[in-house]
Design an enzyme around this catalytic site. Structure first.
Site, PDB file in Angstrom:
ATOM      1  CB  SER A 137      -2.290   0.964 -92.291  1.00 47.96           C
ATOM      2  OG  SER A 137      -2.807   1.971 -93.128  1.00 47.96           O
ATOM      3  CE  LYS A 163      -2.606   0.747 -96.413  1.00 42.64           C
ATOM      4  NZ  LYS A 163      -3.710  -0.191 -96.686  1.00 42.64           N
ATOM      5  CE  LYS A 165      -4.619   4.264 -95.525  1.00 45.58           C
ATOM      6  NZ  LYS A 165      -5.503   3.546 -96.457  1.00 45.58           N
ATOM      7  CG  ASP A 190      -4.092   2.484 -99.497  1.00 46.00           C
ATOM      8  OD1 ASP A 190      -4.546   2.755-100.623  1.00 46.00           O
ATOM      9  OD2 ASP A 190      -4.772   1.957 -98.591  1.00 46.00           O
ATOM     10  CD  GLU A 215      -3.969  -0.791-100.186  1.00 44.77           C
ATOM     11  OE1 GLU A 215      -2.932  -0.824 -99.477  1.00 44.77           O
ATOM     12  OE2 GLU A 215      -5.094  -0.961 -99.713  1.00 44.77           O
ATOM     13  CG  ASP A 240      -8.583  -1.502-100.422  1.00 43.59           C
ATOM     14  OD1 ASP A 240      -9.653  -2.111-100.352  1.00 43.59           O
ATOM     15  OD2 ASP A 240      -8.157  -0.809 -99.467  1.00 43.59           O
ATOM     16  CE  LYS A 264      -9.106  -2.831 -96.746  1.00 45.97           C
ATOM     17  NZ  LYS A 264      -9.341  -1.383 -96.949  1.00 45.97           N
ATOM     18  N   GLY A 292      -7.267  -4.059 -93.744  1.00 48.28           N
ATOM     19  CA  GLY A 292      -7.960  -3.784 -92.483  1.00 48.28           C
ATOM     20  C   GLY A 292      -8.836  -2.559 -92.601  1.00 48.28           C
TER      21      GLY A 292
HETATM   22  O1  OSB Z   1      -7.537   1.664 -97.595  1.00 45.72           O
HETATM   23  O2  OSB Z   1      -6.748   0.065 -96.451  1.00 45.72           O
HETATM   24  C1  OSB Z   1      -7.433   1.080 -96.513  1.00 45.72           C
HETATM   25  C2  OSB Z   1      -8.710   1.977 -93.010  1.00 45.72           C
HETATM   26  C3  OSB Z   1      -9.981   2.445 -93.296  1.00 45.72           C
HETATM   27  C4  OSB Z   1     -10.367   2.510 -94.623  1.00 45.72           C
HETATM   28  C5  OSB Z   1      -9.513   2.086 -95.648  1.00 45.72           C
HETATM   29  C6  OSB Z   1      -8.250   1.608 -95.352  1.00 45.72           C
HETATM   30  C7  OSB Z   1      -7.838   1.578 -93.997  1.00 45.72           C
HETATM   31  C8  OSB Z   1      -6.496   1.162 -93.570  1.00 45.72           C
HETATM   32  C9  OSB Z   1      -6.378   0.688 -92.145  1.00 45.72           C
HETATM   33  O3  OSB Z   1      -5.506   1.268 -94.246  1.00 45.72           O
HETATM   34  C10 OSB Z   1      -5.704  -0.616 -91.979  1.00 45.72           C
HETATM   35  C11 OSB Z   1      -5.860  -1.142 -90.574  1.00 45.72           C
HETATM   36  O4  OSB Z   1      -6.998  -1.515 -90.174  1.00 45.72           O
HETATM   37  O5  OSB Z   1      -4.860  -1.212 -89.864  1.00 45.72           O
HETATM   38 MG    MG Z   2      -6.455   0.505 -99.041  1.00 36.81          MG
END
Ligand code: OSB
Ligand code: MG
Length: 371
Positions: A137, A163, A165, A190, A215, A240, A264, A292
């Protein structure tokens, strides 16, 4: 099984991230979390609460989790003659909300049960297989050129799913730059709730990039507008933030608010609820994957066990230790195999050994409670 502890230790830890992680709701330079350690007669269990330092992703923070743990979740552990994992599920303990605080206790109970029974967490939750498929990510970068460089580095390291952001103003340009540089890379985005339904055209413009999914584009408490949006898009939506229970997952699939589930355990209130949500995905034919929260090795071990359940058919947001941290609070380091997988721990419980020297170094606050 008697999992009544003699003592419970809570720690607030703060670990520097190797690189800042920027999402639509803010930038993190350090990862804060609360760790729970249950100690019984000849056994021990560790849990990680994934709430962060600020309420950007969810309303829970390390401070609210500390409060809920100390005042409401830990006392019954000492009072109940025979406390089991089931007792910590969902609303059974009479505590509304605060799923991340609840999940931390549940994780510690699962770890303890694994140690007592000599079984891995993977075996306890019904997972199988030696490895799970993972991706990386990638946070928002200074500009699209830097983003392409960062993605290139992860692709070189062996990550086969990326992924990105996104947020308004940093969507189409970023995705287009990465797609041009990597025409065949499995790619997803995401938004962490940064868009409104009125901005659907911006998201429709992503359809041409062949993304695996978009996402959580809309509000964290929304399902209905997501179902409207899904009908306007070719790209599958994945939820999510909006999924806080297995029931939400079922509702979301039933009304077409998404076609894919991000699971999660922290957000869902524990591994038991995550397994139940996974079962919903399997029953309704929707792919699920393990999200994660930049976990320490403790939470990462739990995610690996969860992600080894059969319905987890898409790569997890679960990267090698060195993607996140220079040093971790466990002795093992999770490494990326050449096929973009990570090995699932096989030792009893979470299967990790806490490195107390390192843990003490990153502990900001510690309190011990006993009966
Ligand atoms: O939206 O998936 C998310 C990390 C902190 C809060 C929200 C998110 C995330 C990540 C990190 O995308 C994913 C990872 O732990 O590698
Ligand atoms: Mg997310």
């Amino acid at each position: 099984m008697n999992l009544r502890p003699e003592a419970v230790e809570l720690r607030l830890v703060e670990m520097p991230l190797r690189s800042p992680f920027e999402t639509s709701f803010g930038v993190e330079h350090h990862r804060q979390c609360v760790l729970v350690r249950l100690r019984g007669d000849g056994w021990e269990g560790w849990g990680e609460c994934v709430a962060g330092s600020s309420p950007g992703y969810s309303y829970e923070t390390t401070s609210t989790a500390w409060h809920i743990l100390v005042d409401f979740l830990l006392p019954p552990l000492f009072r109940e003659p025979r406390i089991g994992i089931e007792r910590y599920r969902a609303r059974d303990i009479g505590i509304r909300g605060h799923p991340m605080a609840r999940a931390a206790v549940e994780m510690a109970l699962w770890d303890a049960e694994g140690h007592i029974e000599g079984k891995s967490l993977q075996a306890l939750v019904g997972g199988s297989g030696a490895r799970v498929s993972v991706g990386v990510s990638v946070g928002i970068q200074a500009n699209p050129e830097t983003l392409v460089e960062v993605v290139a580095r992860y692709v070189d390291e062996g990550y086969r799913r990326v992924k990105l952001k996104i947020k308004p103003g940093r969507d189409r340009g970023d995705v287009q730059a990465v797609r041009r540089a990597f025409p065949d890379l499995p790619l997803q985005v995401d938004a962490n709730s940064a868009y409104r339904l009125e901005e659907a055209a911006t998201l429709q413009a992503l359809d041409e990039f062949g993304l695996l999914m978009i996402e959580q584009p809309l509000d964290d408490d929304d399902l209905v507008d997501h179902s409207r949006l899904q009908r306007m898009l070719k790209t599958p939506l994945c939820l999510d933030e909006s999924l806080l229970s297995a029931r939400h997952a079922r509702h979301a699939l039933e009304i077409g608010a998404c076609r894919i589930l991000n699971l999660k355990a922290g957000r869902l209130g524990g591994l038991s609820e995550a397994v139940a949500a996974h079962d919903v995905g399997l029953a309704l034919g929707a792919p699920v994957w393990c999200g994660g929260m930049l976990e320490t090795g403790i939470g990462r071990a739990s995610n690996l066990a969860l992600a080894s359940l059969p319905g987890f058919t898409l790569p997890a947001d679960l990267s090698a230790t060195d993607r996140y941290y220079e040093r971790d609070v466990i002795r093992q380091r999770f490494v990326l195999n050449p096929d973009s997988t990570i090995d699932v721990p096989t030792e009893p419980g979470l299967g990790v050994d806490v490195d107390f020297g390192e843990l003490d170094r990153v502990t900001v606050k510690k309190e011990v409670f006993s009966s």
